[in-house]
Scaffold this active site. Structure first.
Site, PDB file in Angstrom:
ATOM      1  N   CYS A   1      -6.341  -9.266  15.792  1.00  0.00           N
ATOM      2  CA  CYS A   1      -6.773  -9.171  14.394  1.00  0.00           C
ATOM      3  C   CYS A   1      -6.364 -10.443  13.665  1.00  0.00           C
ATOM      4  O   CYS A   1      -5.185 -10.822  13.681  1.00  0.00           O
ATOM      5  CB  CYS A   1      -6.130  -7.955  13.718  1.00  0.00           C
ATOM      6  SG  CYS A   1      -6.485  -7.821  11.945  1.00  0.00           S
TER       7      CYS A   1
ATOM      8  N   CYS B   1       7.697  -2.244   9.663  1.00  0.00           N
ATOM      9  CA  CYS B   1       8.828  -1.394  10.017  1.00  0.00           C
ATOM     10  C   CYS B   1       9.070  -1.442  11.522  1.00  0.00           C
ATOM     11  O   CYS B   1       8.312  -2.041  12.271  1.00  0.00           O
ATOM     12  CB  CYS B   1       8.568   0.051   9.583  1.00  0.00           C
ATOM     13  SG  CYS B   1       8.190   0.239   7.824  1.00  0.00           S
TER      14      CYS B   1
ATOM     15  N   CYS C   1      -2.185  -7.362  16.118  1.00  0.00           N
ATOM     16  CA  CYS C   1      -1.791  -8.246  15.024  1.00  0.00           C
ATOM     17  C   CYS C   1      -1.268  -9.575  15.551  1.00  0.00           C
ATOM     18  O   CYS C   1      -0.221  -9.630  16.201  1.00  0.00           O
ATOM     19  CB  CYS C   1      -0.731  -7.560  14.164  1.00  0.00           C
ATOM     20  SG  CYS C   1      -0.092  -8.603  12.837  1.00  0.00           S
TER      21      CYS C   1
ATOM     22  N   ASN D   1       5.243   3.094  11.987  1.00  0.00           N
ATOM     23  CA  ASN D   1       5.065   1.669  11.697  1.00  0.00           C
ATOM     24  C   ASN D   1       3.583   1.422  11.537  1.00  0.00           C
ATOM     25  O   ASN D   1       2.804   1.658  12.463  1.00  0.00           O
ATOM     26  CB  ASN D   1       5.614   0.806  12.841  1.00  0.00           C
ATOM     27  CG  ASN D   1       5.343  -0.678  12.631  1.00  0.00           C
ATOM     28  OD1 ASN D   1       5.222  -1.135  11.503  1.00  0.00           O
ATOM     29  ND2 ASN D   1       5.271  -1.425  13.712  1.00  0.00           N
ATOM     30  N   GLY D   2       3.187   0.957  10.361  1.00  0.00           N
ATOM     31  CA  GLY D   2       1.777   0.701  10.102  1.00  0.00           C
ATOM     32  C   GLY D   2       1.410   1.086   8.694  1.00  0.00           C
ATOM     33  O   GLY D   2       2.264   1.299   7.825  1.00  0.00           O
TER      34      GLY D   2
ATOM     35  N   CYS E   1      -3.003  -8.258   4.206  1.00  0.00           N
ATOM     36  CA  CYS E   1      -3.024  -7.336   5.329  1.00  0.00           C
ATOM     37  C   CYS E   1      -2.932  -5.909   4.818  1.00  0.00           C
ATOM     38  O   CYS E   1      -2.112  -5.612   3.945  1.00  0.00           O
ATOM     39  CB  CYS E   1      -1.867  -7.618   6.278  1.00  0.00           C
ATOM     40  SG  CYS E   1      -1.797  -6.478   7.685  1.00  0.00           S
TER      41      CYS E   1
ATOM     42  N   CYS F   1      -5.911 -11.820   8.098  1.00  0.00           N
ATOM     43  CA  CYS F   1      -5.189 -12.619   7.109  1.00  0.00           C
ATOM     44  C   CYS F   1      -5.652 -14.072   7.102  1.00  0.00           C
ATOM     45  O   CYS F   1      -5.436 -14.796   6.130  1.00  0.00           O
ATOM     46  CB  CYS F   1      -3.683 -12.539   7.358  1.00  0.00           C
ATOM     47  SG  CYS F   1      -3.187 -12.939   9.051  1.00  0.00           S
TER      48      CYS F   1
ATOM     49  N   TYR G   1       5.308 -14.516  13.596  1.00  0.00           N
ATOM     50  CA  TYR G   1       6.471 -14.362  12.730  1.00  0.00           C
ATOM     51  C   TYR G   1       7.308 -13.112  12.989  1.00  0.00           C
ATOM     52  O   TYR G   1       8.528 -13.192  13.089  1.00  0.00           O
ATOM     53  CB  TYR G   1       6.021 -14.367  11.259  1.00  0.00           C
ATOM     54  CG  TYR G   1       7.123 -14.056  10.280  1.00  0.00           C
ATOM     55  CD1 TYR G   1       8.127 -14.986  10.027  1.00  0.00           C
ATOM     56  CD2 TYR G   1       7.160 -12.843   9.605  1.00  0.00           C
ATOM     57  CE1 TYR G   1       9.150 -14.708   9.132  1.00  0.00           C
ATOM     58  CE2 TYR G   1       8.180 -12.562   8.713  1.00  0.00           C
ATOM     59  CZ  TYR G   1       9.172 -13.497   8.470  1.00  0.00           C
ATOM     60  OH  TYR G   1      10.176 -13.222   7.603  1.00  0.00           O
TER      61      TYR G   1
ATOM     62  N   GLY H   1      12.920  -4.506   9.237  1.00  0.00           N
ATOM     63  CA  GLY H   1      13.127  -3.762   7.997  1.00  0.00           C
ATOM     64  C   GLY H   1      14.597  -3.707   7.656  1.00  0.00           C
ATOM     65  O   GLY H   1      15.409  -3.314   8.494  1.00  0.00           O
TER      66      GLY H   1
END
Length: 582
Positions: free
Chosen positions: A523, A90, A326, A190-191, A472, A526, A332, A116
């Protein structure tokens, strides 16, 4: 991205805890220098105390009672609600001190629309009253002039939401607003909270009633039951019970509060307009659009409280370990013109492409990108490889999701509806195609087929990220690990499945080497399956096959072959290609 680039907001020697102030010798501009005692162009600081206080000099532990109970000690069962998967990517924005706050918020949400597309909302504060407009759809579909007229005031927060099909209900669209005994509070998040179900079970056992299936509502309930005073301490009290990823903005009748989790999973930046108005946003592209100057990131574990009386106060939420930002923001999610975690996204993606050209070279005539997220990496690849970059695939930006699909044949045509090949670029050529990632493999299969049907002699796929093997749980909507093709197949098996002549991913070791000393601050769950915040299988459920409708460009493997890959890869590959032939 150079190896010595500093992607973290902290120097290597910085330590932040609830018993210390933020380091004033940080390589970034100190907080108090960003907000001088007087902001002459800011009407909301005029005739009020505007001196910044670093409240961490008075640690939060001194502000709370010491007899609070750890919420984990009170959990009796976990909540299991499979109706919604509150794991969305988001975008959030918050504005304080501008008479056009809601309209600026509207513009900023346009800049964050890529984060979003299924819901949007704004909450504005006027005369200590919170007024909200939310809706399902794009920002331009939710808001118009008359709706923005309903949102006067100098303070506003906004949110754009992505969700899986079935959970795009209006009641789940943020910002969420709730009343409690001392007033009202709005929140945009967001999260993803990995202990959401446990917290919700605890709250329901104590009598709380939930109106949504969003994990964000848990935060509002925790604020309501907190005994801390003043209000912003209730927010801190609530956040200390949360586990997972959260970058949040809150509004009350007189305050705006920005919070980032101790690991800093999701981005949150701070800027200032020329009139002194403060802006918080998920990406710097939102600041650019509304002409706000980027100041810095909200630090991991930091709470920033803004009001007319005290200006800006910075509080340390809690002691935190090394940041775990992240990495997919740079791969991306973020726009190329954004600065995320202190570094240019454009530069990161360009270097990803250069690395691919170095470690996985291939003879080719032309380099093309899968638009739009693969473009910058493709430019880097082409420059390093000495090959021309051309626009071999044209994306239509006027096609929405095709939810009405009368047959599999029509669904498969969806890729041609969204991506159109340029035959003059592709015909008779050895084509190198650069994309940002491969998730289920369905999209790549159709793109390779599309390019070959346009006359390409060879198709070589280059992926500007390592193979994705783990879901994730920190705010990115991904399939379950069982549905990730790189978790089930080797690179060669994937190559055979999607039908390209060669396939190479960005090596994981090369990615970390590029990041240099900042590598531990990201992190990579993934790519590695190692999760910084432990996740209980019973606590969260990643999105599985069939949870979202698709449009032929992306979708689960079973939409093509009627089921998962069950037999030897070579047999399944032959069957898949036969059944997906258009």
């Amino acid at each position: 991205m150079s190896a010595n680039s500093n992607l973290s907001p902290f120097s290597s020697s910085s330590t932040v805890s609830k018993n210390s102030s933020f380091p004033l010798n940080s390589p970034l501009k100190p907080l108090f220098s960003l907000f001088p005692k007087a902001l002459p162009n800011s009407s909301f600081f005029h005739s009020h105390k505007s001196q910044l206080t670093i409240s961490c000099k008075n640690p939060i532990s001194d502000l709370f009672s010491t007899n609070r109970t750890d919420p984990k000690d009170e959990i009796v069962s976990s909540f299991s609600d499979d109706d919604d998967k509150p794991r969305e990517e988001c975008g959030v924005v918050g504005i304080f001190g501008d008479p056009e706050a809601s309209r600026l918020c509207y513009l900023a949400l346009h800049a964050l629309q890529h984060r979003g597309q299924e819901g949007a909302g704004i909450v504005a504060v006027n005369n200590n009253v919170l007024q909200s407009v939310t809706g399902v759809g794009l920002v331009s579909e939710v808001f118009n002039e008359s709706k923005l007229d309903q949102l006067p005031g100098e303070m506003a927060i906004g949110h754009v939401r992505y969700s899986t099909a079935g959970s795009s209900m209006l009641k789940n669209v943020q910002p969420l607003v709730a009343g409690y005994r001392f007033g009202s509070v709005g929140v945009a998040h967001n999260g993803n909270l990995v202990n959401y179900r446990a917290l919700r079970a605890m709250l329901e056992d104590n009598g709380s009633i939930f109106n949504t299936s969003s994990d964000t509502e848990v935060v509002l309930h925790l604020i309501a039951i907190s005994k801390s005073r003043p209000f912003f301490l209730r927010i801190i009290d609530a956040c200390e019970k949360l586990e997972g990823a959260y970058s949040m903005v809150f509004v009350t009748g007189d305050k705006l509060v920005a919070v980032r989790d101790p690991f800093g999973f999701r981005p949150l930046v701070m800027g200032r307009r020329s009139n002194g108005a403060l802006v918080f946003a998920s990406e710097t592209c939102a600041l650019d659009l509304i002409e706000a100057k980027y100041e810095r990131e909200v630090y991991p574990g930091e709470v920033l409280v803004v009001d007319k009386t005290d200006g800006v106060q910075s509080l340390c939420l809690m002691p935190h370990p090394e940041p775990k930002q992240c990495i997919f923001e740079h791969i991306y999610f973020a726009l190329p013109n954004s600065v995320v975690f202190g570094h240019s996204v454009y530069e990161s993606r360009r270097v990803f492409g250069e690395i691919l050209a170095t470690v996985a070279p291939v003879g080719g005539d032309v380099v093309i990108a899968v638009p739009d997220s693969g473009v910058v990496a493709a430019l880097g690849y082409a420059a390093k490889a000495g090959m021309p970059f051309q626009q071999g695939l044209i994306r239509s930006h006027y096609v929405g999701r095709t939810f009405i699909e009368p047959s599999q044949k029509i669904r498969d045509l969806g890729v041609k509806l969204k991506l159109l090949p340029v035959r003059g670029v592709l015909e008779g050529k050895r084509v190198v195609v650069v994309d940002d990632s491969i998730v289920r493999g369905t999209t790549s299969l159709k793109i390779v087929r599309l390019i070959k049907e346009a006359g390409a002699k060879e198709v070589h796929m280059r992926i500007a990220s390592p193979p994705m093997i783990g879901s994730c749980y920190y705010g990115v909507d991904t399939p379950s690990s069982e549905e990730l093709i790189s978790n089930k197949m080797s690179v060669e098996e994937i190559r055979q499945l999607i039908g390209c002549d060669s396939l190479a991913f960005l090596p994981f070791d090369s990615l970390k080497k590029m990041l240099g000393t900042d590598s531990p601050k990201f992190c990579y769950a993934c790519f590695s399956g190692n999760y910084p915040v432990p996740v209980m299988p019973s606590e969260v459920k990643a999105k599985g096959v069939g949870d979202s409708m698709h449009d032929g460009l992306s979708g689960p493997l079973h939409s093509i072959d009627g089921g998962r890959i069950k037999g030897p890869p070579e047999k399944e590959i032959d069957r898949l290609h036969q059944q997906t032939k258009i």
